[in-house]
Design an enzyme around this catalytic site. Structure first.
Site, PDB file in Angstrom:
ATOM      1  N   LYS A  82      -3.047  21.042  -3.692  1.00  0.00           N
ATOM      2  CA  LYS A  82      -2.063  19.969  -3.886  1.00  0.00           C
ATOM      3  C   LYS A  82      -2.513  19.103  -5.062  1.00  0.00           C
ATOM      4  O   LYS A  82      -3.617  18.548  -5.040  1.00  0.00           O
ATOM      5  CB  LYS A  82      -1.981  19.126  -2.613  1.00  0.00           C
ATOM      6  CG  LYS A  82      -1.079  17.914  -2.703  1.00  0.00           C
ATOM      7  CD  LYS A  82      -0.900  17.300  -1.317  1.00  0.00           C
ATOM      8  CE  LYS A  82      -0.014  16.084  -1.312  1.00  0.00           C
ATOM      9  NZ  LYS A  82      -0.688  14.871  -1.788  1.00  0.00           N
ATOM     10  N   TYR A 138       0.844  -1.202   0.000  1.00  0.00           N
ATOM     11  CA  TYR A 138       0.000   0.000   0.000  1.00  0.00           C
ATOM     12  C   TYR A 138       0.881   1.254   0.000  1.00  0.00           C
ATOM     13  O   TYR A 138       0.617   2.216  -0.725  1.00  0.00           O
ATOM     14  CB  TYR A 138      -0.944  -0.003   1.223  1.00  0.00           C
ATOM     15  CG  TYR A 138      -1.663   1.310   1.394  1.00  0.00           C
ATOM     16  CD1 TYR A 138      -2.684   1.693   0.514  1.00  0.00           C
ATOM     17  CD2 TYR A 138      -1.286   2.209   2.391  1.00  0.00           C
ATOM     18  CE1 TYR A 138      -3.307   2.926   0.645  1.00  0.00           C
ATOM     19  CE2 TYR A 138      -1.910   3.441   2.531  1.00  0.00           C
ATOM     20  CZ  TYR A 138      -2.923   3.794   1.658  1.00  0.00           C
ATOM     21  OH  TYR A 138      -3.539   5.008   1.770  1.00  0.00           O
ATOM     22  N   SER A 158       2.202  17.985  -7.876  1.00  0.00           N
ATOM     23  CA  SER A 158       2.237  16.639  -7.317  1.00  0.00           C
ATOM     24  C   SER A 158       1.395  15.712  -8.163  1.00  0.00           C
ATOM     25  O   SER A 158       0.362  16.125  -8.703  1.00  0.00           O
ATOM     26  CB  SER A 158       1.669  16.689  -5.883  1.00  0.00           C
ATOM     27  OG  SER A 158       1.518  15.391  -5.338  1.00  0.00           O
ATOM     28  N   THR A 174      -6.443  18.758  -1.533  1.00  0.00           N
ATOM     29  CA  THR A 174      -5.920  17.832  -2.544  1.00  0.00           C
ATOM     30  C   THR A 174      -6.904  17.749  -3.703  1.00  0.00           C
ATOM     31  O   THR A 174      -8.083  17.457  -3.505  1.00  0.00           O
ATOM     32  CB  THR A 174      -5.690  16.438  -1.920  1.00  0.00           C
ATOM     33  OG1 THR A 174      -4.723  16.571  -0.873  1.00  0.00           O
ATOM     34  CG2 THR A 174      -5.178  15.433  -2.945  1.00  0.00           C
ATOM     35  N   HIS A 194       0.643  12.819  -6.536  1.00  0.00           N
ATOM     36  CA  HIS A 194       0.235  11.957  -5.423  1.00  0.00           C
ATOM     37  C   HIS A 194       1.181  10.751  -5.305  1.00  0.00           C
ATOM     38  O   HIS A 194       0.760   9.632  -5.021  1.00  0.00           O
ATOM     39  CB  HIS A 194      -1.212  11.481  -5.658  1.00  0.00           C
ATOM     40  CG  HIS A 194      -2.041  11.369  -4.412  1.00  0.00           C
ATOM     41  ND1 HIS A 194      -2.995  12.274  -4.051  1.00  0.00           N
ATOM     42  CD2 HIS A 194      -2.073  10.420  -3.430  1.00  0.00           C
ATOM     43  CE1 HIS A 194      -3.582  11.905  -2.930  1.00  0.00           C
ATOM     44  NE2 HIS A 194      -3.030  10.781  -2.526  1.00  0.00           N
ATOM     45  N   GLY A 254       7.163  14.385  -4.790  1.00  0.00           N
ATOM     46  CA  GLY A 254       7.185  13.195  -5.653  1.00  0.00           C
ATOM     47  C   GLY A 254       8.597  12.725  -5.930  1.00  0.00           C
ATOM     48  O   GLY A 254       9.381  13.440  -6.572  1.00  0.00           O
ATOM     49  N   GLY A 255       8.947  11.569  -5.402  1.00  0.00           N
ATOM     50  CA  GLY A 255      10.193  10.911  -5.765  1.00  0.00           C
ATOM     51  C   GLY A 255      11.431  11.383  -5.038  1.00  0.00           C
ATOM     52  O   GLY A 255      12.539  10.907  -5.328  1.00  0.00           O
ATOM     53  N   ILE A 256      11.285  12.291  -4.083  1.00  0.00           N
ATOM     54  CA  ILE A 256      12.479  12.855  -3.440  1.00  0.00           C
ATOM     55  C   ILE A 256      13.079  11.863  -2.449  1.00  0.00           C
ATOM     56  O   ILE A 256      12.417  11.396  -1.537  1.00  0.00           O
ATOM     57  CB  ILE A 256      12.132  14.196  -2.778  1.00  0.00           C
ATOM     58  CG1 ILE A 256      11.938  15.217  -3.894  1.00  0.00           C
ATOM     59  CG2 ILE A 256      13.234  14.637  -1.807  1.00  0.00           C
ATOM     60  CD1 ILE A 256      11.332  16.493  -3.480  1.00  0.00           C
ATOM     61  N   SER A 306      -3.516  14.158   7.376  1.00  0.00           N
ATOM     62  CA  SER A 306      -4.456  13.826   6.302  1.00  0.00           C
ATOM     63  C   SER A 306      -5.882  13.776   6.824  1.00  0.00           C
ATOM     64  O   SER A 306      -6.121  13.484   7.993  1.00  0.00           O
ATOM     65  CB  SER A 306      -4.051  12.462   5.729  1.00  0.00           C
ATOM     66  OG  SER A 306      -5.066  11.931   4.920  1.00  0.00           O
ATOM     67  N   TYR A 362     -10.081  16.855   1.878  1.00  0.00           N
ATOM     68  CA  TYR A 362     -10.789  16.358   0.692  1.00  0.00           C
ATOM     69  C   TYR A 362     -12.152  17.030   0.692  1.00  0.00           C
ATOM     70  O   TYR A 362     -12.771  17.192   1.744  1.00  0.00           O
ATOM     71  CB  TYR A 362     -10.950  14.834   0.746  1.00  0.00           C
ATOM     72  CG  TYR A 362      -9.687  14.060   0.446  1.00  0.00           C
ATOM     73  CD1 TYR A 362      -9.019  14.204  -0.770  1.00  0.00           C
ATOM     74  CD2 TYR A 362      -9.158  13.154   1.369  1.00  0.00           C
ATOM     75  CE1 TYR A 362      -7.865  13.487  -1.055  1.00  0.00           C
ATOM     76  CE2 TYR A 362      -8.009  12.429   1.083  1.00  0.00           C
ATOM     77  CZ  TYR A 362      -7.372  12.606  -0.123  1.00  0.00           C
ATOM     78  OH  TYR A 362      -6.231  11.893  -0.406  1.00  0.00           O
ATOM     79  N   ARG A 411       7.001   8.931   0.982  1.00  0.00           N
ATOM     80  CA  ARG A 411       7.595   7.640   1.358  1.00  0.00           C
ATOM     81  C   ARG A 411       8.939   7.822   2.050  1.00  0.00           C
ATOM     82  O   ARG A 411       9.356   6.961   2.816  1.00  0.00           O
ATOM     83  CB  ARG A 411       7.753   6.759   0.120  1.00  0.00           C
ATOM     84  CG  ARG A 411       6.405   6.394  -0.536  1.00  0.00           C
ATOM     85  CD  ARG A 411       6.639   5.603  -1.792  1.00  0.00           C
ATOM     86  NE  ARG A 411       5.441   5.279  -2.534  1.00  0.00           N
ATOM     87  CZ  ARG A 411       4.855   6.079  -3.444  1.00  0.00           C
ATOM     88  NH1 ARG A 411       5.378   7.272  -3.709  1.00  0.00           N
ATOM     89  NH2 ARG A 411       3.774   5.684  -4.089  1.00  0.00           N
TER      90      ARG A 411
HETATM   91  C1  LIG Z   1       0.890   5.622   1.706  1.00  0.00           C
HETATM   92  C2  LIG Z   1       0.570   6.988   1.182  1.00  0.00           C
HETATM   93  C3  LIG Z   1      -0.587   7.621   1.596  1.00  0.00           C
HETATM   94  C4  LIG Z   1      -0.896   8.908   1.116  1.00  0.00           C
HETATM   95  N1  LIG Z   1      -2.009   9.553   1.588  1.00  0.00           N
HETATM   96  C5  LIG Z   1      -2.299  10.804   1.150  1.00  0.00           C
HETATM   97  C6  LIG Z   1      -3.448  11.500   1.646  1.00  0.00           C
HETATM   98  O1  LIG Z   1      -4.197  11.000   2.475  1.00  0.00           O
HETATM   99  N2  LIG Z   1      -3.685  12.745   1.153  1.00  0.00           N
HETATM  100  C7  LIG Z   1      -2.868  13.341   0.220  1.00  0.00           C
HETATM  101  O2  LIG Z   1      -3.140  14.459  -0.209  1.00  0.00           O
HETATM  102  N3  LIG Z   1      -1.768  12.708  -0.243  1.00  0.00           N
HETATM  103  C8  LIG Z   1      -1.467  11.464   0.201  1.00  0.00           C
HETATM  104  N4  LIG Z   1      -0.340  10.829  -0.272  1.00  0.00           N
HETATM  105  C9  LIG Z   1       0.567  11.538  -1.208  1.00  0.00           C
HETATM  106  C10 LIG Z   1       1.674  12.301  -0.461  1.00  0.00           C
HETATM  107  O3  LIG Z   1       1.153  13.381   0.274  1.00  0.00           O
HETATM  108  C11 LIG Z   1       2.722  12.840  -1.442  1.00  0.00           C
HETATM  109  O4  LIG Z   1       2.090  13.615  -2.426  1.00  0.00           O
HETATM  110  C12 LIG Z   1       3.556  11.720  -2.097  1.00  0.00           C
HETATM  111  O5  LIG Z   1       3.776  10.675  -1.200  1.00  0.00           O
HETATM  112  C13 LIG Z   1       4.869  12.259  -2.608  1.00  0.00           C
HETATM  113  O6  LIG Z   1       5.579  11.252  -3.265  1.00  0.00           O
HETATM  114  P1  LIG Z   1       6.757  10.408  -2.565  1.00  0.00           P
HETATM  115  O7  LIG Z   1       6.097   9.381  -1.706  1.00  0.00           O
HETATM  116  O8  LIG Z   1       7.481   9.811  -3.715  1.00  0.00           O
HETATM  117  O9  LIG Z   1       7.593  11.362  -1.759  1.00  0.00           O
HETATM  118  C14 LIG Z   1      -0.031   9.546   0.183  1.00  0.00           C
HETATM  119  C15 LIG Z   1       1.139   8.884  -0.221  1.00  0.00           C
HETATM  120  C16 LIG Z   1       1.453   7.628   0.263  1.00  0.00           C
HETATM  121  C17 LIG Z   1       2.719   6.960  -0.181  1.00  0.00           C
END
Ligand SMILES: Cc1cc2nc3c(=O)[nH]c(=O)nc-3n(C[C@H](O)[C@H](O)[C@H](O)COP(=O)(O)O)c2cc1C
Length: 381
Positions: A254, A27, A276, A158, A278, A310-312, A109, A132, A333
């Site tokens: 976002k 997940y 982003s 978001t 996501h 993203g991806g950092i 979140s 949301y 992550r």
């Molecule tokens: C497990 C997980 C859950 C996430 N849940 C949310 C969330 O509830 N709301 C949201 O806006 N972004 C959510 N995101 C996105 C993150 O806020 C972020 O945009 C993203 O993780 C950035 O990429 P990275 O994981 O490569 O750093 C989630 C990402 C992951 C990996």
């Protein structure tokens, strides 16, 4: 391997993989469809190289930034993510405490497992509430009022999740909230008994932001049904403009990726946008935020704070984004795997490693402050 033996993203990811049942690891780790956007998010940083300057007197380095009116001691923050107590029992508490300790911002979140009020009490650093937009306008107003009363500094709406992404890893394991695992998924949980013991010996799973509205216990509304039934797919710019007016403070969107949308965000009075996708979890095949950054900074960077995530995974990724004009960057992550691996100690170590990397890299680049980073520091291949 212990947390002290982790030196980078990959080490933490490996440790988290060992600790978590596979459905939960997947997940966090997974993306949408073929995960092409997810992979590009990190590889996009390799399409350019840093060009250092030397002999600049870099004894003192100041990496602080101000973004959406918030002073951050470091140019990166913990982006809001869902379900953190599922990854480690300390969940959002660990992330809030670690972010506060390092003087940076963190997000809670809508699908957080600790209340935004409790997180607010744990950290004295700036806090984002990730929102949301629901069909029920009354519920939206109530949540904004709640965030205001709690003292949330930044509202983050978001906008890239109007429907859930196609996460095939979750389909294979049957991962959903409430749990509805298939046989394979159940067996994978059985292979991580330590996680299970930990999970059942701590307070029960909750989504305090939505408690009054989503029935997790009886399974009346699962998270996927929350997305399809409670969120409003008719959401448009007029709705958001009204929300921005009602909030009356720092407000960012976002999931903005196009120049046209970035300009709209400026027009309706947003103070920030987060480029982003996501974490590659929504529209696979969409562009990475880093690839899109220069275009957006050139269009609106003088009127709104442009942020990206993203991806950092590395300090040099942060420096490349700042060189293109991002005011700060979010990580997901990068702190979630350390959280899963070791709770607060893991998140703190990850934030510290990134801080040390940025400081070292700024010295090697010949920069004593973030404002000295610019396009001249970067060459695309
Ligand atoms: C497990 C997980 C859950 C996430 N849940 C949310 C969330 O509830 N709301 C949201 O806006 N972004 C959510 N995101 C996105 C993150 O806020 C972020 O945009 C993203 O993780 C950035 O990429 P990275 O994981 O490569 O750093 C989630 C990402 C992951 C990996």
């Amino acid at each position: 391997m212990s947390v002290q033996g982790c030196y980078n993203f990959h080490d933490f990811r490996r440790l988290a993989k060992r600790r978590l049942p596979k459905p939960i690891f997947d997940y966090i780790d997974g993306g949408a469809d073929d995960e092409a956007t997810y992979r590009r998010n990190t590889s996009s940083f390799e399409s350019c190289d840093l060009v250092p300057n030397v002999l600049r007197g870099v004894k003192e380095v100041d990496m602080s930034v101000t973004v959406m009116g918030q002073k951050l001691a470091m140019p990166f923050y913990c982006s809001p993510t869902a379900l953190q107590r599922l990854f480690h029992h300390q969940g959002e508490r660990a992330v809030a405490a670690a972010a506060g300790k390092f003087g940076t911002m963190f997000g809670v979140s809508s699908l957080g497992t600790v209340s935004l009020e409790e997180a607010r009490r744990i950290s004295n650093g700036p806090q984002v509430y990730q929102f949301y937009f629901h069909k029920d306008r009354g519920l939206n107003r109530e949540m904004m009022a709640r965030a205001k009363t709690a003292g949330i500094e930044v509202m983050m709406l978001t906008v890239d999740s109007i429907t859930g992404g196609n996460r095939e890893r979750d389909k294979r394991t049957g991962f959903s909230i409430p749990f509805r695992l298939n046989l394979t998924g159940l067996m994978q949980f059985a292979m991580r008994p330590a996680w299970g013991i930990n999970y059942v010996t701590h307070e029960s799973f909750k989504l305090p932001q939505l408690d009054n509205h989503v029935d997790m216990g009886g399974g009346a509304v699962s998270i996927s049904r929350y997305f399809t039934e409670m969120l409003d797919p008719a959401l448009d710019w007029d709705d958001v403009a009204a929300m921005v007016r009602e909030w009356g403070g720092q407000f960012c969107l976002k999931g903005i990726m196009s120049v046209a949308d970035a300009k709209k965000a400026v027009e309706i009075g947003c103070t920030g946008i987060v480029l982003s996708n996501h974490g590659g979890r929504q529209l696979d095949g969409s562009r990475s935020a880093f690839d899109q950054l220069a275009e957006i900074v050139d269009a609106v960077g003088d009127r709104i704070d442009v942020i990206m995530d993203g991806g950092i995974q590395r300090g040099t990724h942060v420096l490349k984004a700042l060189s293109l004009g991002a005011k700060a960057v979010g990580v997901g992550r990068y702190y979630l795997f350390p959280l899963a691996a070791a709770g607060q100690a893991g998140v703190e170590r990850a934030l510290d490693l990134m801080r040390i990397e940025i400081e070292r890299d700024m010295r090697l680049m010949g920069c004593t402050s973030v404002s000295q980073l610019g396009r001249g520091n970067l060459r695309f291949r």
